[in-house]
Scaffold this active site. Structure first.
Site: not given
Length: 529
Positions: A258, A263, A281
């Protein structure tokens, strides 16, 4: 005047209303965090800043935040806050580590199930008009061994849920005591053993220097063949390239992530591989969790701004509202002791030791120590506070230590501060009387009983006649009135601590020094409410 808080990210209206209901002047601008220039223009107006992840609290922004006292992050991650810069500025940084714990733990369980039964791939295949029943042969969770790395708040919830699935749970956590392990119903093991035994390995640790790449290529190689990896904690805990290679080779059966090292994750070696589940996420992405963390941060910030209570702070010891009420006079005492020592110290400080006796030893000594260190540091830097003081002390390579002991004298409790410089040690002790007022009770090992005043004069001398008369006459001649006069002596040495109506000027100090009777003549000033 009511404290003023800026909400610069999207918090719920219910959370914003909490500020209003608590008497906080709140400014709700949910899109302001995206405009760093505009935010920098207005941040100086606010005592508090409530954010999610869109607002970036940088060193440059903090330079403009002259009135800021607290930053509240609705959520657990504070990657968007420069915590060292906030600490140097004296700004408390809070997060809400428990508001999304259940949601994140449930997502980890969902990811475990997804890897066990290949649910995402089976869903995509079926919706594409295929019927590949034989392709998606899964494994049961019942009886399998789950290895949990990190048995803190979220990890412990995962452990509880895994027991409900009839899994055997083993855990690696350097801070997990045997008593806590027994209560959780887990077998406590070392990391290498966990990797060699677990059918599923799930990560629930923060990203630190010690945990970074904890599932390195080497450690992934230690896992049993056919094991599965789940990471719903932080990107950077897993060597993603190595994990991709081991999935392709068949050593690792599958993985579910996740979180990612970078990111938003647009490209990743794990993307497109069979038996890999990836989500963007989503650990805390439920309506309940988002609401919980927003409400929690509003309550925490309000408590601090109105009562001094500190909860879930990342750069300051926590102090509950109840502790704040009881400890208020003791925190003030610690500040006075530090301020006294700081004003008398003209050399670099090498070490600070704080002794807590009796009832003081039963309090939140970390907060008291921060107050004492702040008192010392303000002598040379008036902008230092309880948050920034330990940082300043560390930057100066000052050794900080504290000790506690049971009641050892006539007082129910006291605090003794000792400051070491290259040439001497200086100590001062104090207590809080039943009326809630701090008192100095010992200086240089000499017992006294002195209340704290705004303007004070400290003198040391040999224990000879005429000192009291000289002090009184000299001050009287210069028109300085004495509000309180405290004396102490031991082994031929004597001290005097005078509480004056006004600060003595250089003429008074010079006149006293010219008598030749005093070893030290030092004016002192304290902030007294």
């Amino acid at each position: 005047m009511a404290p003023k808080v800026l909400v610069s990210d999207k918090l719920s209206e219910t959370a914003v209303q909490i500020f209003r209901d608590r008497g906080i002047d709140v400014d709700f601008q949910p899109d302001l965090g995206k405009d760093k220039d505009k935010l920098a223009e207005v941040i100086g107006q606010y005592d508090g800043l409530a954010i999610r992840s869109a607002t970036k609290v940088t060193d440059k922004l903090l330079e403009k935040a002259d009135n800021l006292k607290v930053i509240g992050r609705a959520g657990i991650g504070v990657d968007n806050v420069d915590i060292p810069a906030a600490s140097r500025k004296g700004v408390i940084v809070m997060n809400t580590p428990f508001g999304n714990s259940i949601t994140t733990a449930e997502h980890a369980i969902a990811m475990i199930m997804s890897t066990a039964r290949q649910i995402p791939e089976a869903n995509a295949s079926t919706q594409a008009g295929k019927w590949e029943k034989s392709r998606f042969m899964g494994v049961e969770l019942t009886g399998k061994t789950l290895g949990v790395i990190g048995a803190g708040n979220i990890g412990s919830i995962v452990i509880d849920r895994a027991h409900g699935l009839r899994m055997k749970v083993i855990a690696y956590d350097p801070f997990l005591g045997q008593e806590r392990a027994d209560k959780l119903g887990v077998e406590k093991v070392e990391l290498d053993e966990l990797l060699s035994r677990a059918d599923f390995v799930t990560l629930h640790v923060p990203l630190t220097d010690k945990t970074r790449n904890i599932l390195s290529r080497e450690n992934l190689g230690k896992m049993k063949k056919g094991a599965r990896v789940i990471n719903c904690a932080r990107g950077g805990l897993v060597d993603e390239a190595a994990l991709a290679e081991m999935i392709q080779s068949g050593h690792i059966a599958s993985a579910a992530l996740d979180v990612f090292a970078e990111e938003p994750a647009k490209e990743n070696p794990l993307f497109g591989l069979p038996n890999v589940v990836c989500t963007p996420h989503l650990g805390a992405a439920t309506s309940e969790a988002q609401e919980n963390v927003a409400l929690q941060v509003a309550e925490q910030m309000s408590d601090y701004l109105l009562t001094g209570a500190v909860q879930n702070a990342l750069n300051m010891p926590s102090v509950t509202a109840e502790e704040a009420k009881v400890m208020g006079p003791w925190i003030k005492l610690a500040e006075y002791l530090g301020d006294f020592a700081g004003q008398l110290t003209d050399e670099p400080i090498e070490a600070i030791n704080i002794l807590y006796d009796g009832v003081a030893a039963e309090m939140n000594t970390a907060a008291l120590s921060s107050a004492a260190i702040a008192g010392i540091m303000t002598a040379t830097n008036p902008d230092v506070n309880m948050v920034s003081a330990p940082v300043v002390a560390k930057e100066r390579d000052i050794d900080i230590s504290s000790t506690t002991q049971t009641k050892s004298g006539v007082f129910d409790g006291y605090v003794k501060l000792t400051v070491k410089t290259p040439t001497r040690e200086r100590s001062i002790a104090g207590t809080v009387f039943s009326d809630g007022k701090p008192r100095f009770i010992q200086i240089k090992g000499i017992n006294i009983d002195a209340e704290v005043g705004q303007h004070m004069l400290y003198t040391t001398n040999k224990d000879v006649p005429g000192i009291i008369g000289t002090l009184g006459q000299t001050l009287g001649t210069h028109g300085v009135n004495i509000a309180n006069f405290t004396l102490g002596r031991r082994n031929g040495d004597a001290i005097a601590l005078l509480y004056l109506d006004e600060q003595p000027d250089n003429g008074v100090l010079t006149a006293l020094r010219n008598t030749g009777l005093f070893q030290q003549v030092r004016p002192l000033q304290f902030e007294v409410a």
